[in-house]
Scaffold this active site. Structure first.
Site, PDB file in Angstrom:
ATOM      1  N   ASP A  62       0.844  -1.205   0.000  1.00  0.00           N
ATOM      2  CA  ASP A  62       0.000   0.000   0.000  1.00  0.00           C
ATOM      3  C   ASP A  62       0.879   1.254   0.000  1.00  0.00           C
ATOM      4  O   ASP A  62       0.386   2.379  -0.122  1.00  0.00           O
ATOM      5  CB  ASP A  62      -1.006  -0.004   1.157  1.00  0.00           C
ATOM      6  CG  ASP A  62      -0.353  -0.033   2.525  1.00  0.00           C
ATOM      7  OD1 ASP A  62       0.892  -0.118   2.597  1.00  0.00           O
ATOM      8  OD2 ASP A  62      -1.094   0.036   3.529  1.00  0.00           O
ATOM      9  N   SER A  63       2.201   1.059   0.092  1.00  0.00           N
ATOM     10  CA  SER A  63       3.144   2.172  -0.106  1.00  0.00           C
ATOM     11  C   SER A  63       2.966   2.783  -1.490  1.00  0.00           C
ATOM     12  O   SER A  63       3.452   3.883  -1.735  1.00  0.00           O
ATOM     13  CB  SER A  63       4.589   1.695   0.077  1.00  0.00           C
ATOM     14  OG  SER A  63       4.839   0.543  -0.699  1.00  0.00           O
ATOM     15  N   ASP A 101      -1.270  -6.213  -0.578  1.00  0.00           N
ATOM     16  CA  ASP A 101      -1.306  -5.551   0.725  1.00  0.00           C
ATOM     17  C   ASP A 101      -2.716  -5.011   0.946  1.00  0.00           C
ATOM     18  O   ASP A 101      -3.196  -4.163   0.178  1.00  0.00           O
ATOM     19  CB  ASP A 101      -0.294  -4.389   0.692  1.00  0.00           C
ATOM     20  CG  ASP A 101       0.228  -4.027   2.059  1.00  0.00           C
ATOM     21  OD1 ASP A 101      -0.126  -4.704   3.037  1.00  0.00           O
ATOM     22  OD2 ASP A 101       1.023  -3.065   2.131  1.00  0.00           O
ATOM     23  N   LYS A 131      -1.327  -9.424   2.759  1.00  0.00           N
ATOM     24  CA  LYS A 131      -0.632  -8.978   3.983  1.00  0.00           C
ATOM     25  C   LYS A 131      -1.551  -8.023   4.727  1.00  0.00           C
ATOM     26  O   LYS A 131      -2.249  -7.224   4.090  1.00  0.00           O
ATOM     27  CB  LYS A 131       0.678  -8.271   3.627  1.00  0.00           C
ATOM     28  CG  LYS A 131       1.393  -7.667   4.842  1.00  0.00           C
ATOM     29  CD  LYS A 131       2.768  -7.139   4.523  1.00  0.00           C
ATOM     30  CE  LYS A 131       2.791  -5.733   4.019  1.00  0.00           C
ATOM     31  NZ  LYS A 131       2.189  -4.723   4.926  1.00  0.00           N
ATOM     32  N   GLU A 133      -1.806  -5.659   8.656  1.00  0.00           N
ATOM     33  CA  GLU A 133      -1.004  -5.105   9.753  1.00  0.00           C
ATOM     34  C   GLU A 133      -1.658  -5.345  11.116  1.00  0.00           C
ATOM     35  O   GLU A 133      -2.882  -5.240  11.242  1.00  0.00           O
ATOM     36  CB  GLU A 133      -0.842  -3.585   9.550  1.00  0.00           C
ATOM     37  CG  GLU A 133      -0.102  -3.230   8.277  1.00  0.00           C
ATOM     38  CD  GLU A 133       0.058  -1.725   8.075  1.00  0.00           C
ATOM     39  OE1 GLU A 133      -0.309  -0.937   8.975  1.00  0.00           O
ATOM     40  OE2 GLU A 133       0.557  -1.347   7.009  1.00  0.00           O
ATOM     41  N   GLU A 201       8.876  -4.192  10.702  1.00  0.00           N
ATOM     42  CA  GLU A 201       9.294  -2.876  10.186  1.00  0.00           C
ATOM     43  C   GLU A 201       9.808  -1.990  11.321  1.00  0.00           C
ATOM     44  O   GLU A 201       9.124  -1.790  12.337  1.00  0.00           O
ATOM     45  CB  GLU A 201       8.119  -2.201   9.458  1.00  0.00           C
ATOM     46  CG  GLU A 201       8.500  -0.853   8.881  1.00  0.00           C
ATOM     47  CD  GLU A 201       7.537  -0.340   7.808  1.00  0.00           C
ATOM     48  OE1 GLU A 201       6.586  -1.069   7.445  1.00  0.00           O
ATOM     49  OE2 GLU A 201       7.764   0.788   7.334  1.00  0.00           O
TER      50      GLU A 201
END
Ligand code: KIV
Length: 312
Positions: A62-63, A101, A131, A133, A201
């Site tokens: 999602d970056s 993501d 993925k 978080e 991270e």
């Protein structure tokens, strides 16, 4: 794009497809002490290069909200935008594991929406895993539901960019014994819930090493030191394309901003000085050679009148 450079399949025998990386093969690599090489990727052309270079896992992160779409954080990217890029990356991959993501609010609301959105990554995006978080009790239960639905999941702990507003900025996590213990406990919870690998991270490197040793599943570090079982970087950081942020952990392997600037300035100068395109090499001749030595006849044939220039 050069159409001349397109390669065709060899005439004899079929080109063999490389063996697909799977979540299980990532685990085997950890067991064999082999480091995982992973990168983010957002488009078909880059995916093809990275896949052929032998990268194990491509994360459609999602970056992309920041590197591709120009937002200041990752929160604004939507499911549709993520899917759009995941489809492109999947088309470029034959070997690498493609991970979608899950964007902010695509899995935080309820289980049904989380499963539906994760399913879209596999069904429409052709990703192999998703993925997400965090490791709150709700998140652990979401992961449990996804795994039961047959969707491989990668976890993400430490600095979790979707919580940037809760964490108070882009900050290192696990800097006290209590915080480090919390990340280790969360990692163990995610492992029990069935995640296949874990992104760590911006965790101090001794903490990330301990977590990596304590887990059966592989850890993939970003800003977490070399004790992790693999590494990930944002491709735009590695290539020196993204200029807005430069975290300490980024190693820039190429200065593509400077190289692109130089190339474009050369292109500009070539156009302005009439050096591009070269009609002999980079343009198409008129097939009827009769006109080669008498271009005024071609003008006359096409326009029905003699060219004024020839009377000057
Ligand atoms: O979105 C992303 O690029 C990521 C990596 C930093 C792991 O989540």
């Amino acid at each position: 794009m050069s159409f001349h450079s397109q390669t065709s399949q060899p005439k004899t025998g079929k080109a063999s497809r490389p063996t697909q990386v799977t979540v299980q093969s990532l685990l085997r690599k950890k067991q064999q002490g082999e480091k995982l090489v992973t990168l983010t990727c957002y488009d078909y052309t880059t995916a093809k290069i990275l896949d052929q270079a032998g990268v194990d896992l491509l994360l459609v992160g999602d970056s992309l909200a920041m590197t591709v779409l120009g937002h200041t954080d990752t929160l604004s990217v939507t499911m549709d935008e993520m899917l759009h890029h995941t489809k492109a990356v999947s088309r470029g991959c034959e070997r690498a594991l493609v991970v979608g993501d899950m964007p902010f609010m695509s899995y935080q609301i309820d289980h049904a929406r989380a499963i539906e959105n994760a399913g879209r990554f596999l069904q429409e995006g052709r990703a192999h895993a998703v993925k997400l978080e965090g490791a709150s009790p709700f998140m652990v239960s979401v992961i449990d539901h996804l795994v039961q639905a047959g969707i491989p999941v990668i976890g993400h702990l430490g600095f979790t960019p979707q919580s940037v507003n809760t964490l108070g900025g882009f900050k290192i996590q696990g800097k006290t014994i209590e915080d480090a213990q919390k990340i280790l406990n969360d990692a163990l919870l995610l492992q029990s819930a069935g995640v296949g690998a874990l992104v760590l991270e911006m965790v101090p490197h001794p903490v990330a090493s301990i977590i990596s040793q304590q887990l059966r599943i592989p850890t993939i570090g970003i800003g977490s030191g070399n004790g992790c079982d693999g590494q990930i970087l944002v491709i735009d950081d590695l290539l020196g394309r993204y200029q807005d942020l430069k975290p300490r952990f980024v190693r820039q392997y190429l200065n593509s901003s400077d190289l692109v600037t130089q190339a474009v300035q050369q292109y500009q100068a070539d156009i302005q000085h009439g050096r591009y395109p070269d009609n002999e090499l980079e343009a198409y001749p008129f097939p009827d050679k009769v006109f080669d030595k008498a271009p005024e006849l071609l003008f006359q044939a096409i326009c029905g009148e003699e060219p004024a220039a020839f009377y000057d």
